[in-house]
Scaffold this motif. Sequence first.
Motif, PDB file in Angstrom:
ATOM      1  N   TRP A 170      34.709  38.676  77.982  1.00  8.17           N
ATOM      2  CA  TRP A 170      35.356  38.110  76.755  1.00  8.17           C
ATOM      3  C   TRP A 170      34.914  36.811  76.269  1.00  8.17           C
ATOM      4  O   TRP A 170      34.781  36.489  74.963  1.00  8.17           O
ATOM      5  N   ARG A 221      31.718  37.509  73.980  1.00  5.58           N
ATOM      6  CA  ARG A 221      32.100  38.172  72.621  1.00  5.58           C
ATOM      7  C   ARG A 221      32.796  37.212  71.888  1.00  5.58           C
ATOM      8  O   ARG A 221      32.384  37.108  70.567  1.00  5.58           O
ATOM      9  N   SER A 256      27.784  40.405  76.626  1.00  5.84           N
ATOM     10  CA  SER A 256      29.019  40.778  76.938  1.00  5.84           C
ATOM     11  C   SER A 256      29.271  42.033  77.507  1.00  5.84           C
ATOM     12  O   SER A 256      29.905  42.549  78.264  1.00  5.84           O
ATOM     13  N   PHE A 270      30.920  43.449  80.768  1.00  2.00           N
ATOM     14  CA  PHE A 270      32.089  44.474  80.942  1.00  2.00           C
ATOM     15  C   PHE A 270      31.742  45.308  81.847  1.00  2.00           C
ATOM     16  O   PHE A 270      32.581  46.000  82.532  1.00  2.00           O
ATOM     17  N   ASP A 280      34.430  48.004  82.971  1.00  2.00           N
ATOM     18  CA  ASP A 280      35.261  48.239  81.837  1.00  2.00           C
ATOM     19  C   ASP A 280      34.362  48.801  80.603  1.00  2.00           C
ATOM     20  O   ASP A 280      33.954  48.080  79.911  1.00  2.00           O
ATOM     21  N   THR A 283      34.977  50.969  78.340  1.00  2.00           N
ATOM     22  CA  THR A 283      35.758  50.830  76.985  1.00  2.00           C
ATOM     23  C   THR A 283      35.305  49.467  76.278  1.00  2.00           C
ATOM     24  O   THR A 283      34.792  49.406  75.229  1.00  2.00           O
ATOM     25  N   GLU A 284      35.313  48.171  76.965  1.00  2.00           N
ATOM     26  CA  GLU A 284      35.202  46.888  76.320  1.00  2.00           C
ATOM     27  C   GLU A 284      33.671  46.725  76.204  1.00  2.00           C
ATOM     28  O   GLU A 284      33.355  46.221  75.286  1.00  2.00           O
ATOM     29  N   ARG A 343      32.853  48.247  72.838  1.00  2.00           N
ATOM     30  CA  ARG A 343      33.416  47.514  71.907  1.00  2.00           C
ATOM     31  C   ARG A 343      32.390  46.382  71.537  1.00  2.00           C
ATOM     32  O   ARG A 343      32.264  45.819  70.502  1.00  2.00           O
ATOM     33  N   SER A 344      31.890  45.773  72.579  1.00  2.00           N
ATOM     34  CA  SER A 344      31.043  44.770  72.053  1.00  2.00           C
ATOM     35  C   SER A 344      29.982  45.063  71.754  1.00  2.00           C
ATOM     36  O   SER A 344      29.360  44.696  70.662  1.00  2.00           O
ATOM     37  N   ASP A 361      33.296  55.126  74.033  1.00  2.00           N
ATOM     38  CA  ASP A 361      34.254  54.724  73.233  1.00  2.00           C
ATOM     39  C   ASP A 361      33.883  55.316  71.870  1.00  2.00           C
ATOM     40  O   ASP A 361      33.091  54.809  71.210  1.00  2.00           O
TER      41      ASP A 361
END
Length: 316
Positions: A99, A102, A127, A131, A136, A138-139, A142-143, A177
């Motif tokens: 987090w 990012r 990032s 993650f 994680d 998914t995150e 997203r990064s 994702d």
Amino acid sequence: RMLDAALRIDRSQLDAGLRNSVLRFIAGVATARGRFSDAEPAARELLQSDQTLSEEARFGIRNVLAVAAHERGAHEAAISMWQDLLRDREKIDPGGRGWIERTMAFALLKKGTLTERQQAERALKRSADSFQQAGDRTEAARSLGQLVRVYQHTDAQAALAQYDEVLALMDRKSLLDVNARASVLHSKAQRLLEIGQADRAAQSAQEAVDLRRAIHGAEEELIASLHLVAIAAEQSGDVDAARSAENEARESQEQLKSRYFDFARRAVALLENFNAEEADALDAEARASCPPEHLATLDDVRVFRAEQPSRLSKTE
């Protein structure tokens, strides 16, 4: 309301333990609600006054201060605080590092120079690694998906190579994702159009459409990708494909307007004639797919629902 009440407490009249409890409540709730102008002074005071805070808690509060600085436009200060936190990166859990890296990347992008964009690119990749280390995926995806924000400032040819690298990286890391992948494919299609490669642009945009059809709540993004398919198909001479995509986009827009109108109608009806089951159903449904302007009305419903004694009938 409880947050506002806590802010009105005269903390100078409290003993140290109770004062710190109030400060922790204010900092935590204000941060969760995005009220950083309230969270920042409470977090700063808490760091100075509460000697019992664990090292983990201190890291968290320092991150709140960095986010607050970023939110009020003090990007340099925020970046400096995050960099200071990351000097002890092994003391931060992997998810927390993800987090921080990012959010720091977003602040770096605000500055807009080539050096900061390169730093943001590295931060987003770190990032994703953090993650993934935290489990994680998914995150992590997203990064990597946010790298499109870095590459939109580079020339089209360089950006295309970078988009392909991001997609390959998602494949290697088994990051599935679909929203992040669709975002990269959509951006890739836009850059392909810029350099006149309409056939490849249509293919990339169609891949984004195929992914976004399966994402609940991504109707607006789907419509954007459909319009992009239509433009690319028309430029490549495929009139039928262009017409088909444009028609689907138009139908989706009408359905979207109808659904949002229905949300608003149901929310207003609840305020006039409350029903707890309908309120819970509408709240869950809307928070999964409604835009922010509709969520404001639903917050009113949520407050109203919380204030209703369960013993009351509909009429009461």
